[in-house]
Design a protein around this motif. Structure first.
Motif, short mmCIF file in Angstrom:
data_model
loop_
_atom_site.label_atom_id
_atom_site.label_comp_id
_atom_site.label_asym_id
_atom_site.label_seq_id
_atom_site.Cartn_x
_atom_site.Cartn_y
_atom_site.Cartn_z
N GLY A 130 40.44 45.06 39.33
CA GLY A 130 40.12 45.78 40.75
C GLY A 130 39.75 45.33 41.84
N ILE A 131 39.46 44.09 42.12
CA ILE A 131 38.92 43.45 43.09
C ILE A 131 39.72 42.64 43.89
CG2 ILE A 131 36.69 43.95 42.17
CD1 ILE A 131 36.32 41.11 41.32
N SER A 132 39.33 42.20 45.03
CA SER A 132 40.27 41.08 45.85
C SER A 132 39.87 39.63 44.96
CB SER A 132 39.81 41.01 47.27
OG SER A 132 38.44 40.42 47.01
N ALA A 133 40.78 38.64 45.27
CA ALA A 133 40.93 37.56 44.76
C ALA A 133 39.74 36.55 45.01
CB ALA A 133 42.20 36.82 44.78
N THR A 134 39.18 37.00 46.18
CA THR A 134 38.16 35.88 46.71
C THR A 134 37.00 35.61 45.88
OG1 THR A 134 38.77 36.12 49.05
CG2 THR A 134 36.51 35.28 48.39
N PRO A 135 36.34 36.82 45.31
CA PRO A 135 35.26 36.75 44.26
C PRO A 135 35.58 36.10 43.05
CG PRO A 135 35.86 39.06 44.59
CD PRO A 135 36.42 38.03 45.64
N VAL A 136 36.83 36.32 42.53
CA VAL A 136 37.25 35.85 41.23
C VAL A 136 37.38 34.28 41.31
CG1 VAL A 136 38.98 35.76 39.63
CG2 VAL A 136 38.31 37.95 40.45
N ARG A 137 38.07 33.87 42.46
CA ARG A 137 38.27 32.42 42.62
C ARG A 137 36.66 31.82 43.00
NH1 ARG A 137 41.38 33.05 46.36
NH2 ARG A 137 43.40 33.07 45.32
N GLU A 138 36.16 32.40 43.48
CA GLU A 138 34.66 31.71 43.57
C GLU A 138 33.84 31.76 42.14
OE1 GLU A 138 32.80 34.63 46.37
OE2 GLU A 138 33.42 33.40 48.13
N ALA A 139 33.89 32.62 41.42
CA ALA A 139 33.63 32.83 40.11
C ALA A 139 34.18 31.70 39.23
CB ALA A 139 33.70 34.00 39.51
N MET A 140 35.55 31.24 39.47
CA MET A 140 35.97 30.32 38.58
C MET A 140 35.70 29.01 38.98
SD MET A 140 38.00 31.97 36.38
CE MET A 140 39.32 30.97 35.68
N LEU A 141 35.21 28.80 40.28
CA LEU A 141 34.81 27.67 40.81
C LEU A 141 33.32 27.25 40.12
CD1 LEU A 141 36.10 27.52 44.64
CD2 LEU A 141 36.81 26.02 42.74
N ASP A 142 32.74 28.25 39.97
CA ASP A 142 31.35 28.24 39.33
C ASP A 142 31.48 27.68 37.96
OD1 ASP A 142 30.02 29.13 41.89
OD2 ASP A 142 29.93 31.22 40.96
N LEU A 143 32.39 28.29 37.35
CA LEU A 143 32.75 27.80 36.00
C LEU A 143 33.40 26.69 35.71
CD1 LEU A 143 32.23 30.94 35.51
CD2 LEU A 143 34.11 31.12 33.85
N ALA A 144 34.17 26.24 36.68
CA ALA A 144 34.59 24.69 36.75
C ALA A 144 33.55 23.71 37.00
CB ALA A 144 35.62 24.56 38.12
N ARG A 145 32.50 24.22 37.69
CA ARG A 145 31.25 23.18 38.02
C ARG A 145 30.35 23.24 36.55
NH1 ARG A 145 31.46 25.11 43.29
NH2 ARG A 145 30.40 26.92 42.85
#
Length: 240
Positions: free
Chosen positions: A49-64
């Motif tokens: 229920g939020i915008s895509a930006t924090p989710v994308r940033e979080a997924m990049l954290d997980l990718a690292r």
């Protein structure tokens, strides 16, 4: 249609990106997000229920962290974890956590240990509510906070990383069979033993708990509880 069960995020408590990262890690560990599947940040954002930006940033954290990998123009693929990986993660955790729990039982102040009781009770409550993500979050908080009482920050970071990389797909089946609550109650048992300063029984309880992580909780594959006890014995400790 979304991939994750809806959950509310408390923006005032901590940064939204951090909350999303924690929730996604728990979803990876529990198997709500499956290996090899590509997930889109906008679709996951709808679940939160939020915008895509924090989710994308979080997924990049997980990718690292090596938990997911970017797929160009599509999203992020959950990385595979082999049975050998899980065996090795559990063995390392046994080598670290069993003696550390013994140390904490000898040295930690009672008031600091007792402060963990609401967290342990929260694990049981999440199990009763069939909230696997809440269960894993409370479980992570309890174990890392308990280890932190050793005073070794690097040790806590190492165990935290191993926990992130594990997979506990068996939790869903345990929950459906009504068998997750006894596992949840092990945390209260462990806390009581540490508070009592009963080093030997605390070690046994921790070894048994890690055996569940690799056998029952991971879905029954790989190492048996006896094999996990073998990892405990290599530390010079007895297990149940």
């Amino acid at each position: 249609m979304g991939h994750l069960k809806h959950r509310d995020l408390n923006v005032g408590r901590e940064r939204l990106r951090d909350q999303v990262s924690h929730a996604l890690r728990a979803a990876l560990v529990s198997g709500e997000l499956r290996p090899g599947v590509v997930y889109s940040a906008p679709v996951l954002a709808e679940d939160f229920g939020i915008s895509a930006t924090p989710v994308r940033e979080a997924m990049l954290d997980l990718a690292r962290e090596g938990l997911v990998e970017p797929v160009r123009n599509k999203g992020f693929r959950v990385t595979e974890v082999t049975e050998r990986d899980l065996d090795q993660y559990t063995e390392i955790r046994a080598l670290i956590e069993i003696p550390t729990v013994a140390q904490v039982a000898r040295t930690a102040p009672h008031e600091e240990l007792e402060a963990l009781r609401p967290v342990a009770e929260g694990i049981v409550r999440a199990a009763r509510d069939h909230d696997l993500i809440g269960y894993l979050e409370a479980d992570r908080q309890f174990h890392l906070s308990l280890l932190a009482l050793s005073g070794n920050d690097r040790l806590v970071e190492t165990v935290g990383d191993l926990r992130k990389r594990s997979r506990l797909y068996g939790l869903t089946a345990l929950d459906e069979r009504g068998e997750l609550i006894p596992s949840a109650e092990e945390h209260l048992e462990l806390l009581d033993l540490v508070l009592a300063g009963d080093v030997k029984k605390a070690e046994k309880c921790m070894a048994r708990h890690l055996g569940h992580v690799r056998s029952l909780w991971a879905g029954g594959g790989g190492s048996s509880p006896a094999e996990t006890k073998g990892a405990a014995r290599r530390t010079g400790k007895r297990s149940s």
